[in-house]
Enzyme design. Structure first.
Site, PDB file in Angstrom:
ATOM      1  N   LYS A  68       0.729  -1.350   0.079  1.00  0.00           N
ATOM      2  CA  LYS A  68      -0.113   0.037   0.108  1.00  0.00           C
ATOM      3  C   LYS A  68       0.759   1.334   0.010  1.00  0.00           C
ATOM      4  O   LYS A  68       1.819   1.551   0.811  1.00  0.00           O
ATOM      5  CB  LYS A  68      -0.793   0.012   1.207  1.00  0.00           C
ATOM      6  CG  LYS A  68      -1.795   1.427   1.382  1.00  0.00           C
ATOM      7  CD  LYS A  68      -2.901   1.184   2.188  1.00  0.00           C
ATOM      8  CE  LYS A  68      -2.712   1.339   3.608  1.00  0.00           C
ATOM      9  NZ  LYS A  68      -2.555   2.735   3.934  1.00  0.00           N
TER      10      LYS A  68
HETATM   11  C1  R5P Z   1      -3.190   5.075   8.059  1.00  0.00           C
HETATM   12  O1  R5P Z   1      -3.774   5.561   9.245  1.00  0.00           O
HETATM   13  C2  R5P Z   1      -3.589   3.833   7.505  1.00  0.00           C
HETATM   14  O2  R5P Z   1      -2.683   3.104   6.665  1.00  0.00           O
HETATM   15  C3  R5P Z   1      -4.815   4.002   6.630  1.00  0.00           C
HETATM   16  O3  R5P Z   1      -5.388   2.660   6.614  1.00  0.00           O
HETATM   17  C4  R5P Z   1      -4.431   4.293   5.096  1.00  0.00           C
HETATM   18  O4  R5P Z   1      -3.951   5.504   5.131  1.00  0.00           O
HETATM   19  C5  R5P Z   1      -5.693   4.486   4.538  1.00  0.00           C
HETATM   20  O5  R5P Z   1      -6.597   5.619   4.981  1.00  0.00           O
HETATM   21  P1  R5P Z   1      -6.814   6.915   4.096  1.00  0.00           P
HETATM   22  O6  R5P Z   1      -7.496   6.737   2.815  1.00  0.00           O
HETATM   23  O7  R5P Z   1      -7.623   7.855   5.244  1.00  0.00           O
HETATM   24  O8  R5P Z   1      -5.394   7.647   4.121  1.00  0.00           O
END
Ligand code: R5P
Length: 260
Positions: A172
């Site tokens: 990710k």
């Molecule tokens: C960080 O807090 C996490 O990895 C989140 O799952 C990731 O950043 C995705 O969430 P967002 O779309 O709010 O950034």
């Protein structure tokens, strides 16, 4: 690859090669994030549209019904809060035994390439990979980015490739200009994080650009659960990810569902 590993991966990345992860794991370092104060109430109406749910073990236990049919991606890293100047100097927060007890389909761990403490996060990450692989559980690497680092293709391809070579089954990262470079140099599926809340139409364009550039999917949190119309937003992002609609179609679809 073991049958178990393949089966778990196929529950997360669907037969079309794409995936929509609903990310609600923010509380482990941000506390009661806007929109997640009563996490269950926010998440329940969104569950039918996500291919998986990314969250912490505490949120899973306290807010989500055990009858849940959605695969869980369990956040297993943490240790610092938004108040800490060394934010994201994370270690292992959940044992593999507990992740299995909670029926996690995958585990997620943040690495911070380029930080002074990068070695700590990378070594803890590989420890998680070793334990997860023993049980056929995929590890998703989150390529966290500190404030001092630039989210460009050079940096994100470095971090993503490192994550894959260290054992991640899914990476990710963030969308950036020349994102194809990140995709083309990372040997495992890449998903993008949504990031901070931005206007709905911009978030839809972000998701579309990522998929068009070759991302396997989107792990989106704030741009869904902080949206003025979270169900309209997740349904539209889902159509971008799985039905191949473009950003213009997506904007139209979002407005239509929101105003219905
Ligand atoms: C960080 O807090 C996490 O990895 C989140 O799952 C990731 O950043 C995705 O969430 P967002 O779309 O709010 O950034």
């Amino acid at each position: 690859m073991s049958w178990g590993m393949e089966n778990r991966l196929s529950r997360i990345i669907r037969p079309d090669g794409h995936t929509l992860m609903l990310a609600v794991d923010h509380g482990y370092f941000m506390g009661p994030t806007t929109g997640l104060e009563a996490l269950g109430e926010t998440v329940n109406p969104l569950l039918p549209y996500g291919d998986s749910l990314m969250l912490t073990r505490g949120a899973l236990r306290q807010y989500i019904s055990p009858q849940l049919d959605t695969p869980i991606i369990m956040r297993v890293s943490g240790g610092t809060s938004i108040l800490n100047k060394n934010l994201l100097h994370e270690g292992i927060t959940v044992s593999m035994e507990d992740a299995i007890r909670l029926n996690a389909t995958a585990v997620a761990f943040s690495i911070l390439v380029g930080a002074e403490f990068e070695r700590d996060t990378l070594l803890a990450f590989t420890q998680v990979v070793d334990e997860a692989e023993r049980y056929g559980i995929p590890t998703l690497a989150v390529t966290a980015v500190g404030k001092a680092l630039v989210r460009d293709a050079k940096y994100l391809s470095l971090a993503s490739r490192m994550a894959a070579e260290l054992g991640a089954r899914i990476v990710k990262t963030y969308y950036c200009e020349n994102f194809e470079r990140v995709i083309n140099t990372c040997p495992v599926p890449v998903v993008i994080a949504g990031g901070k809340k931005i206007p709905e139409h911009d978030a839809l364009t972000l998701a579309y650009n990522a998929i068009r550039s070759g991302a396997a999917g989107v792990a989106m949190g704030r741009n869904i659960f902080q949206s003025e119309a979270p169900v309209a937003m997740i349904r539209t992002v889902r159509a971008i990810v799985h039905d191949g609609i473009n950003d213009a179609e997506a904007k139209e679809m979002y407005e239509e569902i929101k105003n219905a």
